[in-house]
Design a protein around this motif. Structure first.
Motif, PDB file in Angstrom:
ATOM      1  N   ASN A 131       0.860  -1.184   0.000  1.00 49.23           N
ATOM      2  CA  ASN A 131       0.000   0.000   0.000  1.00 49.23           C
ATOM      3  C   ASN A 131       0.902   1.241   0.000  1.00 49.23           C
ATOM      4  O   ASN A 131       1.990   1.188  -0.565  1.00 49.23           O
ATOM      5  N   PHE A 132       0.465   2.338   0.598  1.00 49.74           N
ATOM      6  CA  PHE A 132       1.241   3.574   0.575  1.00 49.74           C
ATOM      7  C   PHE A 132       1.281   4.191   1.972  1.00 49.74           C
ATOM      8  O   PHE A 132       0.422   3.929   2.805  1.00 49.74           O
ATOM      9  N   SER A 133       2.283   5.051   2.186  1.00 53.65           N
ATOM     10  CA  SER A 133       2.367   5.783   3.448  1.00 53.65           C
ATOM     11  C   SER A 133       2.793   7.218   3.166  1.00 53.65           C
ATOM     12  O   SER A 133       3.299   7.535   2.083  1.00 53.65           O
ATOM     13  N   SER A 134       2.591   8.082   4.140  1.00 58.75           N
ATOM     14  CA  SER A 134       2.978   9.487   3.981  1.00 58.75           C
ATOM     15  C   SER A 134       4.493   9.616   3.984  1.00 58.75           C
ATOM     16  O   SER A 134       5.202   8.834   4.621  1.00 58.75           O
TER      17      SER A 134
ATOM     18  N   THR B 205      -1.160   5.998   6.659  1.00 55.25           N
ATOM     19  CA  THR B 205      -1.162   4.863   5.738  1.00 55.25           C
ATOM     20  C   THR B 205      -2.379   4.957   4.832  1.00 55.25           C
ATOM     21  O   THR B 205      -3.489   5.241   5.294  1.00 55.25           O
ATOM     22  N   LEU B 206      -2.155   4.726   3.548  1.00 54.29           N
ATOM     23  CA  LEU B 206      -3.216   4.809   2.540  1.00 54.29           C
ATOM     24  C   LEU B 206      -3.317   3.483   1.798  1.00 54.29           C
ATOM     25  O   LEU B 206      -2.319   2.981   1.282  1.00 54.29           O
ATOM     26  N   SER B 207      -4.535   2.930   1.743  1.00 58.93           N
ATOM     27  CA  SER B 207      -4.771   1.677   1.012  1.00 58.93           C
ATOM     28  C   SER B 207      -6.015   1.837   0.148  1.00 58.93           C
ATOM     29  O   SER B 207      -7.045   2.319   0.623  1.00 58.93           O
ATOM     30  N   GLY B 208      -5.914   1.430  -1.118  1.00 57.88           N
ATOM     31  CA  GLY B 208      -7.052   1.449  -2.026  1.00 57.88           C
ATOM     32  C   GLY B 208      -7.591   0.049  -2.249  1.00 57.88           C
ATOM     33  O   GLY B 208      -7.180  -0.910  -1.581  1.00 57.88           O
ATOM     34  N   LYS B 209      -8.512  -0.086  -3.176  1.00 56.50           N
ATOM     35  CA  LYS B 209      -9.128  -1.374  -3.468  1.00 56.50           C
ATOM     36  C   LYS B 209      -8.063  -2.411  -3.835  1.00 56.50           C
ATOM     37  O   LYS B 209      -7.155  -2.124  -4.616  1.00 56.50           O
ATOM     38  N   ASP B 210      -8.171  -3.595  -3.239  1.00 57.69           N
ATOM     39  CA  ASP B 210      -7.269  -4.736  -3.446  1.00 57.69           C
ATOM     40  C   ASP B 210      -5.885  -4.534  -2.824  1.00 57.69           C
ATOM     41  O   ASP B 210      -5.025  -5.401  -2.968  1.00 57.69           O
TER      42      ASP B 210
ATOM     43  N   ILE C 243      -9.122   6.426  10.465  1.00 56.51           N
ATOM     44  CA  ILE C 243      -9.658   7.688   9.937  1.00 56.51           C
ATOM     45  C   ILE C 243     -10.778   7.437   8.927  1.00 56.51           C
ATOM     46  O   ILE C 243     -11.906   7.856   9.138  1.00 56.51           O
ATOM     47  N   TYR C 244     -10.466   6.749   7.813  1.00 56.11           N
ATOM     48  CA  TYR C 244     -11.484   6.357   6.828  1.00 56.11           C
ATOM     49  C   TYR C 244     -11.391   4.844   6.639  1.00 56.11           C
ATOM     50  O   TYR C 244     -10.308   4.310   6.381  1.00 56.11           O
ATOM     51  N   LEU C 245     -12.539   4.162   6.754  1.00 55.37           N
ATOM     52  CA  LEU C 245     -12.538   2.703   6.719  1.00 55.37           C
ATOM     53  C   LEU C 245     -13.622   2.167   5.805  1.00 55.37           C
ATOM     54  O   LEU C 245     -14.569   2.865   5.439  1.00 55.37           O
TER      55      LEU C 245
ATOM     56  N   GLN D 130     -10.683   4.832  -0.350  1.00 53.55           N
ATOM     57  CA  GLN D 130      -9.340   5.119   0.127  1.00 53.55           C
ATOM     58  C   GLN D 130      -9.341   4.949   1.645  1.00 53.55           C
ATOM     59  O   GLN D 130      -9.943   5.748   2.367  1.00 53.55           O
ATOM     60  N   ARG D 131      -8.683   3.897   2.082  1.00 51.96           N
ATOM     61  CA  ARG D 131      -8.625   3.577   3.515  1.00 51.96           C
ATOM     62  C   ARG D 131      -7.436   4.316   4.121  1.00 51.96           C
ATOM     63  O   ARG D 131      -6.301   4.176   3.668  1.00 51.96           O
ATOM     64  N   VAL D 132      -7.688   5.109   5.171  1.00 55.52           N
ATOM     65  CA  VAL D 132      -6.632   5.925   5.774  1.00 55.52           C
ATOM     66  C   VAL D 132      -6.565   5.656   7.269  1.00 55.52           C
ATOM     67  O   VAL D 132      -7.594   5.619   7.957  1.00 55.52           O
TER      68      VAL D 132
END
Length: 206
Positions: free
Chosen positions: A43-46, A92-97, A116-118, A178-180
C-alpha cells in the motif's frame, strides 16, 4: 472433577475512541500529507514520518498521549520515572485490493493505530506466534485457545494500542475506497532499572 481453564500472561491490547468527528483542519491535513505518498510493500504511506508534530494534529496527539499514559499505568504499573514517548508517526493509505502485510514494529515498545477512513467491515488482524509450534492439529472449531489470529473490527475514530512485537496486518480492501489510518511507535523515555542493582538506564527520547 471440575476443570478450570486459566489464561496466563495476557497480551494487552487497548481500544479507545476519539469521541468526535475529525475536524476540517485535520481532514485537510490528511489530504495534504497523502498527496504524494511513498510506496510501501502493498500500500502507501505518507512521506512525513512525524505527522503528529504538525499543528493540526495537536488535539489528536494529546488524546493519544493520554491513552498511552493510561496504558503505561495499567500494563507496566511501575514506580520508575518513565513514560511512553511517541517516536514516529505516519499516515497509511490503502485502495481497493491493497493490504497491509503481516509485520511487527522493531525499536518500539507500544505501537498504535488511529482509524480515519474505513470500509464497512474493517479493522486489524493479530497473529499468534507459531514459530516454536512443533505439532499440527486440524482445527475442528476455532476457539480462544487454538485460533491462529484474532480480528478486531474498528470504526473511524477508534484508537488501538498494542505491544509492538505482536504480528499484525490488514487484509485486502474489498471496497472502492481510500482507507486511511494513522500509525505510531513509542519508546521508553526516562529511567529504567535501579542504581543499587547496577542496571539503571536513563533514556531521553527526543
Amino acid at each position: 472433577m471440575d476443570q478450570q481453564m486459566m489464561n496466563l500472561f495476557a497480551v494487552p491490547v487497548c481500544r479507545a475512541q476519539l469521541g468526535r468527528s475529525f475536524s476540517e483542519s485535520e481532514q485537510a491535513f490528511f489530504r495534504e500529507a497523502l498527496q504524494q505518498p511513498v510506496a510501501a510493500i502493498s500500500n502507501f504511506s505518507s512521506q512525513d514520518k512525524h505527522v503528529l508534530n504538525a499543528l493540526p494534529m495537536q488535539q489528536i496527539k494529546a488524546m493519544i498521549e493520554t491513552q498511552l499514559a493510561a496504558y503505561m499505568d495499567t500494563v507496566f504499573k511501575t514506580s520508575n520515572d518513565v513514560r511512553l514517548k511517541i517516536t514516529q508517526s505516519w499516515l497509511t493509505l490503502s485502495g481497493k485490493d491493497q493490504s497491509h502485510h503481516i509485520h511487527t514494529h522493531p525499536n518500539s515498545v507500544v505501537s498504535g493505530v488511529l482509524y480515519i477512513y474505513l470500509a464497512q467491515r474493517d479493522g486489524i488482524n493479530f497473529y499468534r506466534n507459531e514459530d516454536q509450534l512443533w505439532f499440527e492439529l486440524m482445527r475442528e472449531q476455532e476457539t480462544y485457545y487454538n485460533a491462529k489470529h484474532y480480528f478486531i473490527q474498528a470504526e473511524p475514530g477508534d484508537l488501538l494500542l498494542f505491544p509492538s512485537h505482536i504480528r499484525h496486518g490488514v487484509p485486502p480492501v474489498q471496497e472502492d475506497i481510500q482507507r486511511v489510518s494513522l500509525s505510531f511507535n513509542t519508546f521508553f523515555s526516562g529511567k529504567l532499572g535501579r542504581d543499587e542493582f547496577s542496571n539503571a538506564l536513563n533514556i531521553e527520547v527526543s
